[in-house]
Design an enzyme around this catalytic site. Structure first.
Site: not given
Ligand code: SAH
Length: 363
Positions: A94, A115, A122, A126, A129, A170, A201, A225, A300, A343
């Protein structure tokens, strides 16, 4: 399309020069090819009319142009667009086009942001996510990364001038292909996108941050973070066990020594997990030590996961702690929530699942 063909968008000018030399062709032909690809935007090798027929045939034996077949384009009410692209091995990824008034970092420049995804799935798991839910499948090639941008422009007619590597995957776990893609996107013979308009990111892969710091491009870095202390971060991001906050900040010092851009901390607000004002105060201290900006993202919701965002007064109180400490902080105005393009909502799709989702296709 046979899977053995590679994407012409994944070749640097130097790669083309080498390829031409191997085919007894001059360097000049390499320049012509990149002009056809990135300037004239041809969709087939037959349109490269200043190349001989036999050279075009040679190219066709090895390459496709690299536009990605789009399985679906979903439109959100706020003009966010989500593409579902099919790769040559039938995997799906996507890519999200974000309207100009809602860019990452509160950028009001009127630039449209794309984006992009860097991997299929991945591996970093996390807990909040959607992208990690089905695990990791494979890295994207540089051609597939550049292909997302070229195809989005081709399909919408828009000029994309901002790129964030915040889609699925990632990016720093795919450093070789990422670096190559950044080179092609940035090159004046390529997409000619300013390095300052490309943000990588990461969930915090410290050694790879140090490597990326050394590439000679002033790209931007965003750190996911999501916790200001190891205790909190570790609960939701397993990567923190490998690279705890102190190790991550060492890497950020290396980054700062090489780059002029401020680092951005992304911080999702998850109710009862990381949204206490105590975390806010520690986050403020950490941001100050690096002169970093903070992007707060109200969580989200992801189907199947228990987390939710704090209410607005709590979000505001968290922001206030940061602003009082003179940290540049914003709450990201979310886009695309209604089409699961916000996100963390990008996930591995089965084509059947996707088509079952009620959508309003734009094109
Ligand atoms: N792996 C990289 C790139 C993915 S970026 C990273 O972790 O930065 C996607 C962004 O969306 C990251 O900041 C991630 O932490 C955030 N994210 C993941 N799940 C989310 C959610 N349910 N709501 C809001 N942000 C989320």
């Amino acid at each position: 399309m046979p899977a053995s063909l590679s994407s012409a968008y994944g070749m640097t000018l130097d790669d083309w020069i080498e390829w031409m030399a191997e085919h007894d062709q001059s360097k000049f032909r390499a320049k012509q090819v990149v002009q056809w690809l990135f300037l004239k935007r041809v969709t087939s090798f037959d349109e490269m009319t200043n190349l001989s027929q036999s050279l075009r045939e040679e190219l066709k034996k090895e390459f496709t142009i690299g536009l990605l077949p789009s399985v679906r384009l979903t439109g959100s009410q706020d003009t966010t667009r989500k593409f579902l692209f099919r790769l040559s091995d039938d995997r799906l990824i996507e890519t999200v086009k974000i309207p100009a008034n809602a860019n990452f970092d509160g950028d009001r420049s009127g630039r449209i942001t794309l984006c992009v995804s860097s991997q299929v799935g991945c591996a970093y798991d996390c807990k909040f996510c959607a992208s990690g839910l089905a695990g990791f499948t494979r890295n994207l090639t540089a051609g597939e990364i550049v292909g997302q941008v070229m195809t989005a422009e081709h399909e919408t007619g828009d000029s994309i001038r901002n790129i964030v590597f915040m889609g699925m995957g990632e990016p720093l776990a795919n450093l070789t292909q990422l670096t190559k893609a950044l080179t092609i996107l940035n090159a004046d013979w390529g997409m000619n996108l300013g390095a300052r308009h490309m943000t990588v990111s990461t969930s915090g892969l410290a050694p790879q941050i140090e490597k990326l710091a050394k590439i000679p491009m002033q790209i931007r870095l965003a750190i996911s973070l999501h916790g200001a202390t190891d205790e909190v971060r570790e609960q939701i991001m397993p990567v923190n066990k490998k690279y705890p906050i102190q190790r991550l900040f060492q890497a950020l010092d290396v980054w700062m020594a090489h780059k002029k851009q401020m680092v951005t901390f992304e911080y999702i607000l998850i109710e009862g997990v990381n949204d206490s004002l105590e975390q806010a105060a520690i986050l403020a201290k950490r941001a100050k030590s690096l002169h970093a900006k903070v992007n707060l993202i109200p969580y989200n919701t992801v189907e199947g996961l228990p987390w939710k965002r704090p209410d607005i007064p709590q979000q505001d109180a968290f922001l206030k702690v940061l602003s009082k400490a003179n940290i540049t902080a914003t709450i990201r105005r979310e886009k695309g929530h209604d089409i699961d393009a916000a996100c963390g909502q990008l996930r591995l799709q089965e084509e059947g699942d996707w088509l079952a989702v009620p959508t309003s296709p734009e094109k």
